[in-house]
Design a protein around this motif. Sequence first.
Motif, PDB file in Angstrom:
ATOM      1  N   ASN A  81      14.818  27.069 -29.343  1.00 32.99           N
ATOM      2  CA  ASN A  81      15.967  27.743 -29.949  1.00 32.99           C
ATOM      3  C   ASN A  81      15.569  29.146 -30.416  1.00 32.99           C
ATOM      4  OD1 ASN A  81      18.455  28.301 -31.162  1.00 32.99           O
ATOM      5  ND2 ASN A  81      18.024  27.064 -32.961  1.00 32.99           N
ATOM      6  N   ILE A  82      14.440  29.247 -31.074  1.00 27.30           N
ATOM      7  CA  ILE A  82      13.939  30.550 -31.528  1.00 27.30           C
ATOM      8  C   ILE A  82      13.693  31.452 -30.318  1.00 27.30           C
ATOM      9  CG2 ILE A  82      11.994  31.747 -32.625  1.00 27.30           C
ATOM     10  CD1 ILE A  82      11.660  29.133 -34.353  1.00 27.30           C
ATOM     11  N   GLU A  83      13.028  30.910 -29.310  1.00 31.67           N
ATOM     12  CA  GLU A  83      12.707  31.697 -28.109  1.00 31.67           C
ATOM     13  C   GLU A  83      13.967  32.205 -27.415  1.00 31.67           C
ATOM     14  OE1 GLU A  83      10.166  29.352 -25.570  1.00 31.67           O
ATOM     15  OE2 GLU A  83       8.659  29.139 -27.145  1.00 31.67           O
ATOM     16  N   SER A  84      14.960  31.340 -27.230  1.00 28.38           N
ATOM     17  CA  SER A  84      16.170  31.771 -26.520  1.00 28.38           C
ATOM     18  C   SER A  84      16.996  32.746 -27.354  1.00 28.38           C
ATOM     19  CB  SER A  84      17.013  30.571 -26.076  1.00 28.38           C
ATOM     20  OG  SER A  84      17.519  29.876 -27.176  1.00 28.38           O
ATOM     21  N   THR A  85      17.044  32.543 -28.648  1.00 30.18           N
ATOM     22  CA  THR A  85      17.770  33.469 -29.523  1.00 30.18           C
ATOM     23  C   THR A  85      17.095  34.840 -29.518  1.00 30.18           C
ATOM     24  OG1 THR A  85      18.518  31.648 -30.940  1.00 30.18           O
ATOM     25  CG2 THR A  85      18.598  33.875 -31.885  1.00 30.18           C
ATOM     26  N   ALA A  86      15.790  34.853 -29.696  1.00 32.43           N
ATOM     27  CA  ALA A  86      15.050  36.122 -29.692  1.00 32.43           C
ATOM     28  C   ALA A  86      15.166  36.812 -28.337  1.00 32.43           C
ATOM     29  CB  ALA A  86      13.587  35.887 -30.053  1.00 32.43           C
ATOM     30  N   GLY A 145      15.731  42.110 -36.065  1.00 31.29           N
ATOM     31  CA  GLY A 145      14.913  41.711 -37.203  1.00 31.29           C
ATOM     32  C   GLY A 145      14.678  40.217 -37.239  1.00 31.29           C
ATOM     33  N   ILE A 146      13.621  39.841 -37.919  1.00 32.10           N
ATOM     34  CA  ILE A 146      13.300  38.420 -38.101  1.00 32.10           C
ATOM     35  C   ILE A 146      14.476  37.684 -38.745  1.00 32.10           C
ATOM     36  CG2 ILE A 146      11.863  36.846 -39.494  1.00 32.10           C
ATOM     37  CD1 ILE A 146      10.405  37.758 -37.043  1.00 32.10           C
ATOM     38  N   ASN A 147      15.099  38.294 -39.755  1.00 28.95           N
ATOM     39  CA  ASN A 147      16.207  37.634 -40.450  1.00 28.95           C
ATOM     40  C   ASN A 147      17.398  37.402 -39.515  1.00 28.95           C
ATOM     41  OD1 ASN A 147      14.807  37.404 -42.855  1.00 28.95           O
ATOM     42  ND2 ASN A 147      15.536  39.373 -43.625  1.00 28.95           N
ATOM     43  N   GLN A 148      17.618  38.311 -38.583  1.00 29.83           N
ATOM     44  CA  GLN A 148      18.701  38.126 -37.616  1.00 29.83           C
ATOM     45  C   GLN A 148      18.375  36.965 -36.674  1.00 29.83           C
ATOM     46  OE1 GLN A 148      19.502  41.377 -34.907  1.00 29.83           O
ATOM     47  NE2 GLN A 148      21.523  40.566 -34.388  1.00 29.83           N
ATOM     48  N   ILE A 149      17.145  36.882 -36.229  1.00 27.73           N
ATOM     49  CA  ILE A 149      16.738  35.768 -35.357  1.00 27.73           C
ATOM     50  C   ILE A 149      16.941  34.451 -36.098  1.00 27.73           C
ATOM     51  CG2 ILE A 149      14.804  34.660 -34.167  1.00 27.73           C
ATOM     52  CD1 ILE A 149      13.676  37.543 -33.700  1.00 27.73           C
ATOM     53  N   ILE A 150      16.514  34.391 -37.349  1.00 27.97           N
ATOM     54  CA  ILE A 150      16.646  33.182 -38.161  1.00 27.97           C
ATOM     55  C   ILE A 150      18.117  32.804 -38.316  1.00 27.97           C
ATOM     56  CG2 ILE A 150      16.367  32.280 -40.524  1.00 27.97           C
ATOM     57  CD1 ILE A 150      13.704  33.958 -40.593  1.00 27.97           C
ATOM     58  N   ALA A 151      18.945  33.789 -38.660  1.00 32.73           N
ATOM     59  CA  ALA A 151      20.372  33.529 -38.872  1.00 32.73           C
ATOM     60  C   ALA A 151      21.051  33.055 -37.591  1.00 32.73           C
ATOM     61  CB  ALA A 151      21.059  34.782 -39.417  1.00 32.73           C
ATOM     62  N   GLU A 152      20.796  33.754 -36.495  1.00 31.57           N
ATOM     63  CA  GLU A 152      21.487  33.410 -35.252  1.00 31.57           C
ATOM     64  C   GLU A 152      20.956  32.128 -34.619  1.00 31.57           C
ATOM     65  OE1 GLU A 152      22.812  36.345 -32.578  1.00 31.57           O
ATOM     66  OE2 GLU A 152      23.045  37.856 -34.154  1.00 31.57           O
ATOM     67  N   ALA A 153      19.711  31.785 -34.905  1.00 36.53           N
ATOM     68  CA  ALA A 153      19.160  30.517 -34.417  1.00 36.53           C
ATOM     69  C   ALA A 153      19.572  29.360 -35.329  1.00 36.53           C
ATOM     70  CB  ALA A 153      17.642  30.597 -34.319  1.00 36.53           C
ATOM     71  N   GLY A 154      20.052  29.702 -36.533  1.00 34.49           N
ATOM     72  CA  GLY A 154      20.476  28.675 -37.480  1.00 34.49           C
ATOM     73  C   GLY A 154      19.327  27.819 -37.986  1.00 34.49           C
ATOM     74  N   ILE A 155      18.213  28.487 -38.298  1.00 36.83           N
ATOM     75  CA  ILE A 155      17.019  27.770 -38.748  1.00 36.83           C
ATOM     76  C   ILE A 155      16.552  28.325 -40.090  1.00 36.83           C
ATOM     77  CG2 ILE A 155      16.243  27.197 -36.413  1.00 36.83           C
ATOM     78  CD1 ILE A 155      14.233  29.618 -36.771  1.00 36.83           C
ATOM     79  N   ALA A 156      15.621  27.625 -40.687  1.00 37.06           N
ATOM     80  CA  ALA A 156      14.995  28.099 -41.925  1.00 37.06           C
ATOM     81  C   ALA A 156      13.850  29.050 -41.576  1.00 37.06           C
ATOM     82  CB  ALA A 156      14.468  26.920 -42.734  1.00 37.06           C
ATOM     83  N   LYS A 157      13.588  29.980 -42.480  1.00 37.55           N
ATOM     84  CA  LYS A 157      12.501  30.937 -42.274  1.00 37.55           C
ATOM     85  C   LYS A 157      11.175  30.211 -42.049  1.00 37.55           C
ATOM     86  CE  LYS A 157      12.509  34.995 -44.259  1.00 37.55           C
ATOM     87  NZ  LYS A 157      12.409  36.164 -45.144  1.00 37.55           N
ATOM     88  N   ALA A 158      10.951  29.145 -42.784  1.00 40.69           N
ATOM     89  CA  ALA A 158       9.704  28.384 -42.627  1.00 40.69           C
ATOM     90  C   ALA A 158       9.574  27.805 -41.218  1.00 40.69           C
ATOM     91  CB  ALA A 158       9.632  27.275 -43.666  1.00 40.69           C
ATOM     92  N   SER A 159      10.692  27.433 -40.619  1.00 39.27           N
ATOM     93  CA  SER A 159      10.665  26.895 -39.250  1.00 39.27           C
ATOM     94  C   SER A 159      10.218  27.954 -38.262  1.00 39.27           C
ATOM     95  CB  SER A 159      12.044  26.372 -38.847  1.00 39.27           C
ATOM     96  OG  SER A 159      12.414  25.281 -39.640  1.00 39.27           O
TER      97      SER A 159
END
Length: 176
Positions: A6-11, A24-38
């Motif tokens: 999910n992270i890979e495809s979103t990024a 940005g990292i925060n955009q990847i996190i938001a659009e992937a719907g994951i936690a920063k720790a993930s």
Amino acid sequence: MDTKKNIESTAARLFYEQGYNSTGINQIIAEAGIAKASLYAHFPSKVDILKKYLQNTSESSIEALRNVIEQKQTPKDKVLSVFDFLLGFSNETNFNGCQFLNIATEIPQSNEDVLSIIQGHKNRIRQLFVEILEPINKENLADELYILFEGALASSKVFKDKWTIETTLRIVEKII
């Protein structure tokens, strides 16, 4: 889809659509719907995500090119199929040029890890031309074809039109 994919495809989508530096990292996190720790559990840094993006893109594009080439019989038809593939790629609705050239313009040249991945991919394309041309003893044309390939790809992004690739195809037909 698992978290890492999910992270890979979103990024990948974001890097291609808006660029590496604008994502940005925060955009990847938001659009992937994951936690920063993930994200950080899978990728210690944004550059690590970039490297995986480039590696995945290289593998999939080389595989796609090989599939296209294998469908043709003669070296000339195989070479032309590479440019036909490029034409199809440039006609995609979300076409934003070559992923590797885009990243190469964004990263500092001192980032040798990323630059090495980009150069490795480009050398694989050059090698495809060598492999195609070896049976007819014209592998000396591989670098010329590679330069035409890259020029057609870059200029198709600049002009947002297929005429550059179509023109290159006519040139390639004359030299093969």
